[in-house]
Design an enzyme around this catalytic site. Structure first.
Site, PDB file in Angstrom:
ATOM      1  N   ALA A   1      -4.762  -0.635  -2.463  1.00 31.77           N
ATOM      2  CA  ALA A   1      -4.052   0.048  -1.381  1.00 31.77           C
ATOM      3  C   ALA A   1      -5.021   0.280  -0.229  1.00 31.77           C
ATOM      4  O   ALA A   1      -6.106   0.824  -0.408  1.00 31.77           O
ATOM      5  CB  ALA A   1      -3.489   1.378  -1.872  1.00 31.77           C
ATOM      6  N   LYS A   2      -4.609  -0.131   0.958  1.00 29.72           N
ATOM      7  CA  LYS A   2      -5.430   0.079   2.157  1.00 29.72           C
ATOM      8  C   LYS A   2      -5.035   1.445   2.722  1.00 29.72           C
ATOM      9  O   LYS A   2      -4.211   1.554   3.646  1.00 29.72           O
ATOM     10  CB  LYS A   2      -5.200  -1.053   3.154  1.00 29.72           C
ATOM     11  CG  LYS A   2      -6.273  -1.161   4.241  1.00 29.72           C
ATOM     12  CD  LYS A   2      -6.072  -2.431   5.043  1.00 29.72           C
ATOM     13  CE  LYS A   2      -7.071  -2.546   6.183  1.00 29.72           C
ATOM     14  NZ  LYS A   2      -8.452  -2.738   5.732  1.00 29.72           N
ATOM     15  N   CYS A   3      -5.608   2.480   2.138  1.00 27.97           N
ATOM     16  CA  CYS A   3      -5.225   3.858   2.426  1.00 27.97           C
ATOM     17  C   CYS A   3      -6.331   4.584   3.187  1.00 27.97           C
ATOM     18  O   CYS A   3      -7.519   4.385   2.911  1.00 27.97           O
ATOM     19  CB  CYS A   3      -4.922   4.583   1.115  1.00 27.97           C
ATOM     20  SG  CYS A   3      -4.636   6.351   1.305  1.00 27.97           S
TER      21      CYS A   3
ATOM     22  N   TYR B   1     -10.985   5.288   2.550  1.00 32.80           N
ATOM     23  CA  TYR B   1     -12.080   4.872   3.419  1.00 32.80           C
ATOM     24  C   TYR B   1     -13.118   5.963   3.673  1.00 32.80           C
ATOM     25  O   TYR B   1     -14.137   5.706   4.317  1.00 32.80           O
ATOM     26  CB  TYR B   1     -11.520   4.312   4.733  1.00 32.80           C
ATOM     27  CG  TYR B   1     -11.102   2.866   4.577  1.00 32.80           C
ATOM     28  CD1 TYR B   1     -11.924   1.832   5.007  1.00 32.80           C
ATOM     29  CD2 TYR B   1      -9.914   2.536   3.945  1.00 32.80           C
ATOM     30  CE1 TYR B   1     -11.562   0.508   4.832  1.00 32.80           C
ATOM     31  CE2 TYR B   1      -9.540   1.221   3.762  1.00 32.80           C
ATOM     32  CZ  TYR B   1     -10.365   0.208   4.211  1.00 32.80           C
ATOM     33  OH  TYR B   1     -10.005  -1.107   4.017  1.00 32.80           O
TER      34      TYR B   1
ATOM     35  N   SER C   1       0.832  -1.201   0.000  1.00 38.68           N
ATOM     36  CA  SER C   1       0.000   0.000   0.000  1.00 38.68           C
ATOM     37  C   SER C   1       0.867   1.252   0.000  1.00 38.68           C
ATOM     38  O   SER C   1       0.596   2.222  -0.720  1.00 38.68           O
ATOM     39  CB  SER C   1      -0.927   0.009   1.224  1.00 38.68           C
ATOM     40  OG  SER C   1      -1.831  -1.078   1.201  1.00 38.68           O
TER      41      SER C   1
END
Length: 307
Positions: free
Chosen positions: A159-161, A165, A65
């Protein structure tokens, strides 16, 4: 969740500090632009000790990410993995949730983040089932959100950004306002993507179906785990594009995720799914998953990293 600001320690840039002292400047870049990447990880207690679930894979995704968003992490993967275990150990935790986060800190406030330092924080705390213990057995009520997932040339879904969210928050807030436990989001073309923070599976005639990774969904580590478990239990798993109406007609639907673990869905948009509670396929997969993480059966996948 209840915070313990007296006994808990938070790992910040290589040092353990008291929970109440784990602070950043209000003009940090991340506060204004969401320039953070993070992970959600669980540790489980069993008769063999305390084990972090798929630690290596979670740390690898954190670095992936960061690579996508051009955030250079000032530690190695091995150092972050050890820091995660140290945080759990120093807090005396057993079964817990772990949140490592990497972000652009205090430096400049233009959109350009390159002159801002990169900070790393790791926290851990006790956290039960994300959608409730009752929901793990009887299922939860879900609504399809009017908010869609971004197109692939807008926000990178892999990507866990933090900024990504905000899209999930819109769906979650709408679900709550409508009396649902959670939301299901469609992708930019109108096909099923995922929940606001979970991947999704359908069961049709004993076959599992889940949206392919081209549906603007996160490459979930629990999702991957369930695909492996289901396959070993003899279930066929198909990754494909899924239309909304298939949700209503499925024999079973369930969420997967670090926080949600394996959570059945009993209704979608007010329509009862299957028998209206956890179905036999979800129950078997859920049971096997928990047997692995709780050390009741052999961890043949090597998913448990003991502290």
């Amino acid at each position: 969740m209840a915070w313990d600001d007296t006994a808990s320690k938070v790992w910040m840039d290589g040092e353990l500090v008291d929970w109440k002292d784990a602070k950043i400047h209000s003009l940090s870049h991340v506060v204004h632009y969401g320039t953070s990447v993070f992970e959600g990880i669980r540790a489980y207690s069993n008769e063999n000790g305390v084990a972090v679930f798929r630690l290596k894979e979670h740390v690898r995704r954190l670095f992936d990410s960061a690579k996508i968003y051009k955030i250079p992490i000032p530690y190695t993967e091995e150092e972050i993995a050890e820091a995660i275990k140290e945080t759990v150990r120093e807090n005396g935790l057993t079964s817990c949730y772990i949140r490592p986060i990497v972000f652009r800190g205090y430096g400049e406030l233009g959109v350009n983040p390159l002159n801002c330092p990169v900070n790393v924080v790791i926290a851990a705390w006790e956290w039960g089932s994300y959608l409730g213990e009752e929901g793990m057995e009887n299922g939860v009520n879900i609504g399809v959100s009017s908010w869609r997932k971004p197109a692939p040339d807008t926000f990178p879904a892999m990507a866990k950004c933090g900024a990504n969210y905000m899209n999930s928050q819109l769906a979650k807030l709408e679900a709550i306002e409508h009396g649902y436990d959670e939301a299901i989001m469609l992708d930019y073309t109108g096909y099923v993507s995922e929940g606001s923070g979970e991947n999704i599976f359908l069961v049709e005639d004993g076959v599992l179906h889940t949206p392919s990774l081209g549906s603007s969904n996160l490459k979930g580590i629990t999702r991957d785990s369930i695909i492996k478990v289901a396959g070993d239990l003899g279930f066929e798993v198909i990754e494909e594009t899924i239309t909304r109406e298939r949700l209503y007609l499925a024999d079973e639907v369930f969420f997967t995720g670090t926080a949600a673990e394996v959570t059945p869905i009993r209704s979608i948009d007010g329509k009862t799914i299957g028998i209206g509670k956890r179905g036999p396929v979800a129950e078997k997969i859920q049971s096997t998953f928990f047997d692995i993480v709780e050390g009741k059966i052999e961890d043949k996948y090597g998913w448990l990293d003991y502290i």
